[in-house]
Design an enzyme around this catalytic site. Structure first.
Site, PDB file in Angstrom:
ATOM      1  N   ASP A 196      44.819  39.004  34.751  1.00  0.00           N
ATOM      2  CA  ASP A 196      44.913  40.371  35.244  1.00  0.00           C
ATOM      3  C   ASP A 196      43.600  41.088  34.956  1.00  0.00           C
ATOM      4  O   ASP A 196      43.108  41.080  33.822  1.00  0.00           O
ATOM      5  CB  ASP A 196      46.068  41.106  34.559  1.00  0.00           C
ATOM      6  CG  ASP A 196      46.272  42.493  35.128  1.00  0.00           C
ATOM      7  OD1 ASP A 196      47.050  42.636  36.085  1.00  0.00           O
ATOM      8  OD2 ASP A 196      45.649  43.447  34.610  1.00  0.00           O
ATOM      9  N   ASN A 204      39.130  51.305  41.136  1.00  0.00           N
ATOM     10  CA  ASN A 204      39.492  51.865  42.441  1.00  0.00           C
ATOM     11  C   ASN A 204      39.297  53.381  42.474  1.00  0.00           C
ATOM     12  O   ASN A 204      38.778  53.935  43.447  1.00  0.00           O
ATOM     13  CB  ASN A 204      40.946  51.528  42.783  1.00  0.00           C
ATOM     14  CG  ASN A 204      41.104  50.139  43.378  1.00  0.00           C
ATOM     15  OD1 ASN A 204      40.184  49.607  43.986  1.00  0.00           O
ATOM     16  ND2 ASN A 204      42.275  49.546  43.204  1.00  0.00           N
ATOM     17  N   ASP A 213      38.119  45.827  46.290  1.00  0.00           N
ATOM     18  CA  ASP A 213      38.262  44.595  47.066  1.00  0.00           C
ATOM     19  C   ASP A 213      37.125  43.622  46.755  1.00  0.00           C
ATOM     20  O   ASP A 213      37.346  42.405  46.659  1.00  0.00           O
ATOM     21  CB  ASP A 213      38.276  44.913  48.561  1.00  0.00           C
ATOM     22  CG  ASP A 213      39.549  45.630  48.995  1.00  0.00           C
ATOM     23  OD1 ASP A 213      40.501  45.676  48.194  1.00  0.00           O
ATOM     24  OD2 ASP A 213      39.575  46.135  50.133  1.00  0.00           O
ATOM     25  N   GLU A 240      46.123  43.065  41.304  1.00  0.00           N
ATOM     26  CA  GLU A 240      44.968  42.465  40.619  1.00  0.00           C
ATOM     27  C   GLU A 240      45.371  41.315  39.706  1.00  0.00           C
ATOM     28  O   GLU A 240      44.619  40.911  38.826  1.00  0.00           O
ATOM     29  CB  GLU A 240      44.214  43.526  39.813  1.00  0.00           C
ATOM     30  CG  GLU A 240      44.976  44.116  38.629  1.00  0.00           C
ATOM     31  CD  GLU A 240      45.866  45.298  38.990  1.00  0.00           C
ATOM     32  OE1 GLU A 240      46.208  46.063  38.075  1.00  0.00           O
ATOM     33  OE2 GLU A 240      46.221  45.447  40.180  1.00  0.00           O
TER      34      GLU A 240
END
Length: 337
Positions: A196, A204, A213, A240
């Site tokens: 993770d 983000n 991304d 993620e």
């Protein structure tokens, strides 16, 4: 399998090495074989020859061919028997078979087609007619291979995450169960790593989803480069989170693989559309343990234990590799050591 032919690798090698279509000619009469080979080569074909059915079968199961042109009457294994054996073989793609025959009866034609031949040519052979039949067969083979490639592309799309290029959750849910079944059947170890990305929401929020991304794609790329090709595989679990499946790998090996990926990710910032971004990840590792549960339940338990280990890694500081509690030695053994 040890000692077997990788037909799909051979097919790819053939397609790269031979721009011209490949044809195998099986004919026991040397003069006729030489004449047929000459006509076919003038028609643009790469031609290999065999003097009987046994030799032809050996060649066609070792190397990919588009077309098989075989005489009916041959010593050892005749053309009809060769057709049947070719159809029974596990070849990488369809082989178009033309059977040469000196017989003209309808029963003989039925036997030829029933043996697996796609078409037949009566002797004596007219060169123009021969090439017309062979060219028609090649068109069919090329169409079949185009359809096969298209279907394979569709299959890949259904099991691939479109953003990061790893396998997707659907593939993980199905294939991990199969990995558990294989590990149990052959007595092999099996481990999974749950990964993770740390503080991914902050990435983000600060830089935008396009940068997020970029980070996801780069993690997938770096993780794929750190595992064994052809056996280990990665799936995006969601968001993620990623799962790295390590067949024939005990816990210690899985821990080492997770640490390798963690180190690679931490060592170099990720290049994104807005500049370099420092990224780290946390990892939970679990190994398959003996159980009477079904493969589906064992698969779910494996993921659950890896996820719990990952959660502990998050709570204790992130950017670390943690193994599942159930995989640790018992407290009694720790005190005795």
């Amino acid at each position: 399998m040890s000692g077997s032919v990788d037909y799909h690798a051979a097919l790819r090698q053939s397609q790269a090495a031979y721009a011209q279509p490949r044809l195998l000619l099986a004919e026991d009469a040397p003069l006729e074989r030489e004449q047929l080979q000459y006509f076919l080569q003038k028609g643009g074909y790469v031609v290999e020859t065999a003097s009987d059915g046994v030799e032809a079968l050996d060649k066609i199961t070792r190397d990919p061919f588009h077309i098989l042109l075989t005489d009916w009457e041959m010593p050892g294994m005749d053309g009809a028997s060769l057709c049947r054996r070719v159809r029974e073989a596990e070849l990488p793609g369809y082989v178009y078979i033309l059977l040469l025959t000196g017989h003209g009866s309808s029963d003989h034609v039925v036997d030829a087609l029933g043996s697996g031949a796609d078409n037949f040519i009566r002797k004596p052979v007219d060169p123009a007619e021969l090439l017309a039949h062979v060219d028609a067969g090649l068109r069919i083979v090329q169409l079949e291979r185009s359809l096969r490639a298209a279907n394979e592309q569709i299959r890949r799309l259904t099991v691939t995450d479109p953003l990061v290029g790893t396998f997707n959750r659907r593939h993980l849910d199905v294939e991990l169960i199969k990995e558990v079944e294989r590990a149990r059947r052959y007595g092999h170890s099996l481990s999974v790593v749950m990964a993770d990305l740390d503080r991914f929401k902050n990435i983000n929020d600060r830089f935008g989803h396009s940068v997020g991304d970029d980070v996801l794609r780069e993690f997938g790329c770096r993780a794929r480069g750190a595992i064994r090709q052809g056996s280990d595989w990665i799936a995006r679990f969601g968001g993620e989170e990623f799962v790295i499946v390590l067949p024939e790998t005990p816990l210690a090996g899985a821990m080492a693989t997770a640490e390798k990926i963690r180190s690679i990710l931490q060592a170099t910032s990720v290049a994104t559309s807005t500049g370099l971004v420092k990224v780290s990840a946390s990892f939970g590792v679990a190994a398959l343990t003996p159980s009477d549960d079904s493969a589906a339940l064992a698969s779910a338990d494996l993921l659950k234990r890896a996820d719990e280990a990952l959660y502990r890694g998050k709570l204790t500081g992130r950017n670390r590799v943690v193994q599942a509690v159930e995989d640790r030695p018992s407290r009694q053994l720790e005190l005795m050591s």
